[in-house]
Design a protein around this motif. Sequence first.
Motif, mmCIF file in Angstrom:
data_model
loop_
_atom_site.group_PDB
_atom_site.id
_atom_site.type_symbol
_atom_site.label_atom_id
_atom_site.label_comp_id
_atom_site.label_asym_id
_atom_site.label_seq_id
_atom_site.Cartn_x
_atom_site.Cartn_y
_atom_site.Cartn_z
ATOM 1 N N LEU A 1 0.808 -1.220 0.000
ATOM 2 C CA LEU A 1 0.000 0.000 0.000
ATOM 3 C C LEU A 1 0.841 1.270 0.000
ATOM 4 O O LEU A 1 1.795 1.416 0.743
ATOM 5 C CB LEU A 1 -0.963 0.021 1.182
ATOM 6 C CG LEU A 1 -0.417 0.004 2.598
ATOM 7 C CD1 LEU A 1 -1.144 1.041 3.441
ATOM 8 C CD2 LEU A 1 -0.599 -1.365 3.233
ATOM 9 N N GLY A 2 0.465 2.141 -0.899
ATOM 10 C CA GLY A 2 1.120 3.435 -0.983
ATOM 11 C C GLY A 2 2.508 3.384 -1.575
ATOM 12 O O GLY A 2 3.305 4.298 -1.366
ATOM 13 N N LEU B 1 2.559 -4.930 3.015
ATOM 14 C CA LEU B 1 3.687 -4.009 3.153
ATOM 15 C C LEU B 1 3.177 -2.579 3.178
ATOM 16 O O LEU B 1 2.513 -2.130 2.242
ATOM 17 C CB LEU B 1 4.669 -4.183 1.995
ATOM 18 C CG LEU B 1 5.731 -3.078 1.834
ATOM 19 C CD1 LEU B 1 6.660 -3.019 3.043
ATOM 20 C CD2 LEU B 1 6.531 -3.281 0.543
ATOM 21 N N GLU B 2 3.474 -1.882 4.264
ATOM 22 C CA GLU B 2 3.202 -0.439 4.369
ATOM 23 C C GLU B 2 4.536 0.266 4.233
ATOM 24 O O GLU B 2 5.404 0.153 5.079
ATOM 25 C CB GLU B 2 2.548 -0.114 5.716
ATOM 26 C CG GLU B 2 2.266 1.370 5.915
ATOM 27 C CD GLU B 2 3.326 2.089 6.746
ATOM 28 O OE1 GLU B 2 3.625 3.268 6.445
ATOM 29 O OE2 GLU B 2 3.852 1.493 7.704
ATOM 30 N N ASP B 3 4.703 0.983 3.138
ATOM 31 C CA ASP B 3 5.991 1.582 2.809
ATOM 32 C C ASP B 3 5.902 3.109 2.893
ATOM 33 O O ASP B 3 5.457 3.769 1.959
ATOM 34 C CB ASP B 3 6.400 1.144 1.403
ATOM 35 C CG ASP B 3 7.840 1.494 1.067
ATOM 36 O OD1 ASP B 3 8.421 2.330 1.774
ATOM 37 O OD2 ASP B 3 8.377 0.934 0.101
ATOM 38 N N THR B 4 6.328 3.654 4.026
ATOM 39 C CA THR B 4 6.349 5.109 4.284
ATOM 40 C C THR B 4 5.029 5.774 3.891
ATOM 41 O O THR B 4 5.019 6.861 3.314
ATOM 42 C CB THR B 4 7.531 5.782 3.556
ATOM 43 O OG1 THR B 4 7.453 5.534 2.138
ATOM 44 C CG2 THR B 4 8.864 5.262 4.085
ATOM 45 N N PHE C 1 6.270 -3.080 8.033
ATOM 46 C CA PHE C 1 6.216 -1.620 8.084
ATOM 47 C C PHE C 1 7.592 -1.059 7.737
ATOM 48 O O PHE C 1 8.596 -1.463 8.323
ATOM 49 C CB PHE C 1 5.849 -1.127 9.491
ATOM 50 C CG PHE C 1 4.610 -1.751 10.075
ATOM 51 C CD1 PHE C 1 3.364 -1.180 9.864
ATOM 52 C CD2 PHE C 1 4.683 -2.911 10.836
ATOM 53 C CE1 PHE C 1 2.216 -1.743 10.407
ATOM 54 C CE2 PHE C 1 3.554 -3.489 11.386
ATOM 55 C CZ PHE C 1 2.316 -2.908 11.172
ATOM 56 N N VAL C 2 7.630 -0.134 6.797
ATOM 57 C CA VAL C 2 8.851 0.628 6.515
ATOM 58 C C VAL C 2 8.518 2.087 6.786
ATOM 59 O O VAL C 2 7.684 2.678 6.088
ATOM 60 C CB VAL C 2 9.317 0.453 5.063
ATOM 61 C CG1 VAL C 2 10.588 1.275 4.811
ATOM 62 C CG2 VAL C 2 9.566 -1.009 4.736
ATOM 63 N N GLU C 3 9.159 2.654 7.813
ATOM 64 C CA GLU C 3 8.804 4.022 8.205
ATOM 65 C C GLU C 3 10.030 4.813 8.641
ATOM 66 O O GLU C 3 11.068 4.245 8.991
ATOM 67 C CB GLU C 3 7.788 3.999 9.357
ATOM 68 C CG GLU C 3 6.464 3.363 8.989
ATOM 69 C CD GLU C 3 5.339 3.791 9.921
ATOM 70 O OE1 GLU C 3 5.534 4.695 10.749
ATOM 71 O OE2 GLU C 3 4.249 3.201 9.800
#
Length: 331
Positions: free
Chosen positions: A104-105, A179-182, A210-212
């Motif tokens: 996502l995103g 996967l949530e990427d920033t 999560f990649v943040e």
Amino acid sequence: MRGLDDFLAECDHGPRINELSGFFAATAAGQSGMPIRKPVADARLLPRDELLRDLVALHAARQGFFDRHYHGSIPYRLEEECRMALAVLKYARQSSAPLSLYSLGTAEGTMARTLSELTGGHIRSLSCSPNAENYKCFMAYGEPADAEFFVGPFHRLTKDVLGSEARLAMFGPGFDVILEDTTFQMYSPNRSKQIEFVAQHLKEGGIFVFVEKFRAIDEGEYMRREWQKDFGFKARYFPQEEIEKKKAAVLTTMFNNEVTLSEMSHAVSGHFKYCVMTWNSGNFCSLAASNSRENLDRYVSQMSAPAIPHEYVYETSVSPRTTTAATEVSV
């Protein structure tokens, strides 16, 4: 989900689709924010693996405009994306059933599409972005058989949407990996509700990655890591005036929606039993969480060593006080 209407309204007012929309649209279209050279994965940092070599090559061939900006902005994020993709691919191979991936995103969804193409559909992927420009890049190489794209912000991809569109119906039962990427940091610091909303799409025992970018407890330390990123890495791809321009236009707004690792750990622990850090680059970290210790261990065990010089690594684990790590991973 309690308070869904309030959460949706909060997201609708998020900077990503309001004051920052122009920046993302122009960058996704290649009209601004382009690096002076295309970032290329450093093979010296990656293991010699024939499957990884094929993955890196296809990933490079499928990149769009925003990917070039993104991978030129975060130290060794491109190498980490390839490392992560290989782990997902190997994890998927351990099951006879196709694996479903929701990214996502993630701009033009290069990693997700690459995995779907490379596995011939054993990984079925869905990417999403509010920008039609990213969808145009996604479709620039033809319509892939097993990779889909939702044009819209993550909070508008509901179960009803998945059930009402024929091309998305295969994702109705949920996803094995998300996967949530920033992405969350572009909307608000409300990690608990953001995680709760997206986790509705996760299968039981699924893995949420999560990649943040995280705030440091010490503001001076945060800035030192930023200077290292800007002068030690970004300067290879962007003129100094471009780096300063982005700081003023985007990063200050994004900072207001960042959280600390401790706050993120607390939010994750409200939804998952296990969480482990798998990567760190300055103020950026990648975490993987699940309610299945077995699945999380199996995913993490597929990962090679992080492909990043040690001087960019500052964090090694999430807070043990609020979240139990399934596997300790050296980063």
